[in-house]
Design a protein around this motif. Structure first.
Motif, short mmCIF file in Angstrom:
data_model
loop_
_atom_site.label_atom_id
_atom_site.label_comp_id
_atom_site.label_asym_id
_atom_site.label_seq_id
_atom_site.Cartn_x
_atom_site.Cartn_y
_atom_site.Cartn_z
N SER A 1 -6.91 3.20 5.72
CA SER A 1 -5.56 3.43 5.16
C SER A 1 -5.15 4.89 5.34
O SER A 1 -5.97 5.75 5.70
CB SER A 1 -5.57 3.09 3.67
OG SER A 1 -6.19 4.14 2.95
N PHE B 1 9.43 -2.32 -0.14
CA PHE B 1 8.39 -3.20 -0.69
C PHE B 1 7.50 -2.44 -1.67
O PHE B 1 6.96 -3.02 -2.62
CB PHE B 1 7.56 -3.86 0.42
CG PHE B 1 6.68 -2.92 1.22
CD1 PHE B 1 5.45 -2.51 0.74
CD2 PHE B 1 7.07 -2.48 2.47
CE1 PHE B 1 4.63 -1.66 1.48
CE2 PHE B 1 6.26 -1.63 3.22
CZ PHE B 1 5.04 -1.21 2.72
N MET B 2 7.33 -1.14 -1.45
CA MET B 2 6.49 -0.35 -2.37
C MET B 2 7.21 -0.18 -3.70
O MET B 2 6.59 -0.26 -4.78
CB MET B 2 6.21 1.04 -1.77
CG MET B 2 5.43 0.99 -0.48
SD MET B 2 5.20 2.67 0.18
CE MET B 2 4.35 2.28 1.70
N HIS C 1 5.02 8.56 -0.60
CA HIS C 1 4.05 8.00 0.37
C HIS C 1 3.75 9.05 1.44
O HIS C 1 4.60 9.88 1.77
CB HIS C 1 4.60 6.72 1.02
CG HIS C 1 3.58 6.06 1.90
ND1 HIS C 1 3.52 6.29 3.26
CD2 HIS C 1 2.55 5.23 1.60
CE1 HIS C 1 2.49 5.61 3.76
NE2 HIS C 1 1.91 4.95 2.79
N SER D 1 -4.17 -1.84 3.07
CA SER D 1 -5.12 -1.49 4.14
C SER D 1 -6.38 -0.87 3.55
O SER D 1 -7.39 -0.78 4.23
CB SER D 1 -4.46 -0.55 5.14
OG SER D 1 -3.91 0.55 4.46
N ASP E 1 -1.44 6.52 -0.64
CA ASP E 1 -1.20 5.35 0.22
C ASP E 1 -0.59 4.28 -0.67
O ASP E 1 -0.37 4.50 -1.88
CB ASP E 1 -2.50 4.89 0.92
CG ASP E 1 -3.59 4.44 -0.06
OD1 ASP E 1 -3.37 4.44 -1.29
OD2 ASP E 1 -4.68 4.09 0.42
N SER E 2 -0.32 3.12 -0.11
CA SER E 2 0.42 2.15 -0.93
C SER E 2 -0.43 1.65 -2.10
O SER E 2 0.12 1.35 -3.16
CB SER E 2 0.97 1.01 -0.09
OG SER E 2 -0.01 0.49 0.74
N HIS F 1 -5.01 3.78 12.00
CA HIS F 1 -4.67 2.87 10.90
C HIS F 1 -4.96 1.44 11.36
O HIS F 1 -4.73 1.12 12.54
CB HIS F 1 -3.18 3.05 10.55
CG HIS F 1 -2.81 2.47 9.23
ND1 HIS F 1 -2.57 1.12 9.07
CD2 HIS F 1 -2.67 3.03 8.00
CE1 HIS F 1 -2.28 0.89 7.78
NE2 HIS F 1 -2.33 2.04 7.12
N TYR G 1 3.77 9.06 4.50
CA TYR G 1 4.63 9.12 5.70
C TYR G 1 5.96 9.84 5.45
O TYR G 1 6.76 9.99 6.38
CB TYR G 1 4.96 7.70 6.19
CG TYR G 1 3.81 6.94 6.79
CD1 TYR G 1 2.63 7.57 7.16
CD2 TYR G 1 3.91 5.57 7.01
CE1 TYR G 1 1.57 6.84 7.70
CE2 TYR G 1 2.86 4.85 7.56
CZ TYR G 1 1.69 5.49 7.90
OH TYR G 1 0.66 4.77 8.43
N GLU H 1 -3.35 -1.16 11.15
CA GLU H 1 -2.20 -1.91 11.67
C GLU H 1 -2.14 -1.79 13.20
O GLU H 1 -1.29 -2.40 13.84
CB GLU H 1 -0.89 -1.36 11.09
CG GLU H 1 -0.68 -1.76 9.65
CD GLU H 1 0.55 -1.10 9.05
OE1 GLU H 1 1.39 -0.56 9.78
OE2 GLU H 1 0.67 -1.11 7.81
N HIS I 1 2.71 1.33 14.70
CA HIS I 1 1.27 1.28 15.04
C HIS I 1 0.95 0.49 16.29
O HIS I 1 -0.12 0.67 16.87
CB HIS I 1 0.47 0.79 13.84
CG HIS I 1 0.45 1.80 12.72
ND1 HIS I 1 1.35 1.78 11.69
CD2 HIS I 1 -0.31 2.91 12.55
CE1 HIS I 1 1.13 2.81 10.90
NE2 HIS I 1 0.13 3.53 11.40
P1 13P Z 1 -1.08 2.57 3.61
O1 13P Z 1 -1.32 1.53 2.57
O2 13P Z 1 -2.31 2.85 4.42
O3 13P Z 1 -0.45 3.78 3.02
O4 13P Z 1 -0.09 1.96 4.68
C1 13P Z 1 1.25 1.73 4.41
C2 13P Z 1 2.00 1.53 5.64
O5 13P Z 1 3.14 1.15 5.61
C3 13P Z 1 1.35 1.79 6.91
O6 13P Z 1 2.24 1.51 7.93
#
Ligand code: 13P
Ligand code: SF4
Length: 390
Positions: free
Chosen positions: A294, A106-107, A66, A182, A82-83, A278, A68, A280, A255
């Motif tokens: 996202s 969760f991913m 990911h 997102s 991204d997710s 983002h 991050y 969030e 966020h």
């Molecule tokens: P994305 O789906 O944009 O990668 O976001 C995942 C996430 O955990 C953002 O905090």
């Protein structure tokens, strides 16, 4: 019409909920601790050991990362995303026997649900969770659903953000709902509004609210459901009846640190700045920004921007710093001057990656993420719906 709980027989409804509650009880199972010597290995040796495993196992191993993840980890990823993108990789890479998921729990659960029987999904450090996902508990969601359907008696489509446990995804699958990320939240809202009168959105109130506004739903038709309140999440029955969207009271600790004051400060410092955040982030921040989307959207927008442009970014610091290092022709900085890493993403360390990969050489699958088959049966329904809506 939405397939609400009424579409299930009472017996089936109770059976599904018993399964979901059981999966919650099993969720806290302990994993074995990392052998201490891995934590003492220098970075170069970890690199060499990981490279040696990859040489031996070849394409049997796929590493997903990911955005991050820190640089020291993302460099091992065969595919980054991204997710949403990571879920599509998991759903399509049938040849990889082992998927090492450098992300959060969760991913990895979603990847396990979307992969085949012969594939194992491994989360190098099983404590890499998500504080937002932990804010929506299946017991509380079931309670909320029962109160809501009793009170409003209308069709409600549950939407769970990807950042939630498999049990919540299963809940959505079993109740005519869907998963969103997102990157497809607006399209998912459209999907849901075609199927029901109201949306129940969990766990992130900010993504839910920002998407509702994008979709043209006024603020006074969105109420917040506080699971700590015993009756209707703390709302008057009339407000719940009037609402188009019921937002779960969850948030991301990373966020929600971003503020309008920071946006104003960035604009004062750099009048030509582009502010990108983002979704969030709180509504006021998203509205004050120039762009929102996202992690993949943020990366693509900045990467494709002309040289000389200035970007102030409201998202996780490892990703912001990497974009700054990879786009030296642009000025890129974090909206929050006090850096804000995602502490749970940061729990994936190269030592953990080396440990789980070396165990594979002995046919030992360490830290496998394995979703209860009854939960996976329903979760795949809502995840596959998600993959068709973009
Ligand atoms: P994305 O789906 O944009 O990668 O976001 C995942 C996430 O955990 C953002 O905090
Ligand atoms: Fe969860 Fe926030 Fe970290 Fe994303 S950034 S994984 S939502 S805690």
């Amino acid at each position: 019409m939405a397939a609400t709980a009424d579409a299930l027989s009472p017996r089936e409804y109770r059976r599904i909920h018993r399964t979901l509650l059981r999966s919650r009880r099993n969720a806290g199972r302990e994993n074995e601790p990392i052998p201490k010597h891995y934590l003492q290995l220098p970075a170069e040796e970890l690199d060499e050991r990981i490279a040696a495993v990859r040489r031996k196992l070849g394409e049997r191993v796929l590493v997903l990362g990911h955005h991050y993840q820190r640089d020291e980890v993302i460099k091992y990823a065969d595919l980054r995303g991204d997710s949403y993108k990571l879920a599509t990789f998991a759903a399509t890479r049938r040849d990889s026997e082992y998927i090492i998921f450098c992300g959060v729990h969760f991913m990895a659960e979603s990847a396990d649900i979307l992969t085949d029987e012969h594939q194992s999904v491994i989360l190098p450090n099983p404590t890499a969770g998500c504080s937002m996902a932990d804010m929506a508990d299946i017991d509380d969601i079931v309670e909320c659903w029962e109160q809501l359907t009793d009170a409003v008696g209308e069709s409600i489509v549950p939407i769970t953000y990807m950042n939630s446990t498999a049990a919540l995804k299963a809940f959505c699958g079993a109740h005519g709902g869907i998963v969103c990320t997102s990157s497809n939240a607006a399209a998912v809202y459209e999907w849901a509004m075609e199927r029901g009168e109201k949306i129940l959105f969990f766990p992130d109130q900010h993504l839910g609210r920002n998407t509702g506004l994008k979709f043209g739903i006024p603020l006074d038709e969105m109420v917040v459901w506080d699971p700590a309140e015993p009756v209707l999440g703390g709302n008057a029955a009339a407000d719940v009846r009037n609402a188009k969207v019921i937002l779960w009271k969850g948030w991301c600790s990373v966020h929600t640190r971003f503020t309008v004051t920071q946006v104003e400060f960035a604009r004062r410092q750099h009048p030509d700045v582009n502010v990108i955040v983002h979704p969030e982030c709180p509504m006021e921040v998203v509205q004050a920004a120039d762009y929102n989307g996202s992690t993949e959207f943020i990366l693509k927008t900045i990467t494709e921007a002309p040289a000389g442009t200035i970007w102030s970014v409201g998202t996780e610091i490892n990703m912001v710093n990497r974009m700054a290092a990879e786009n030296l022709d642009k000025k890129i900085f974090c909206l929050d001057p006090i850096v804000c890493p995602c502490s749970t993403m940061y729990r994936i360390h190269p030592a953990y990656v080396a440990w789980v990969m070396e165990d594979l050489l002995e046919d030992k699958v360490t830290n496998q993420v394995s979703v209860d088959p009854d939960v996976a049966h329903w979760a795949v329904v809502s995840l596959e719906r998600m993959l068709t809506v973009h």
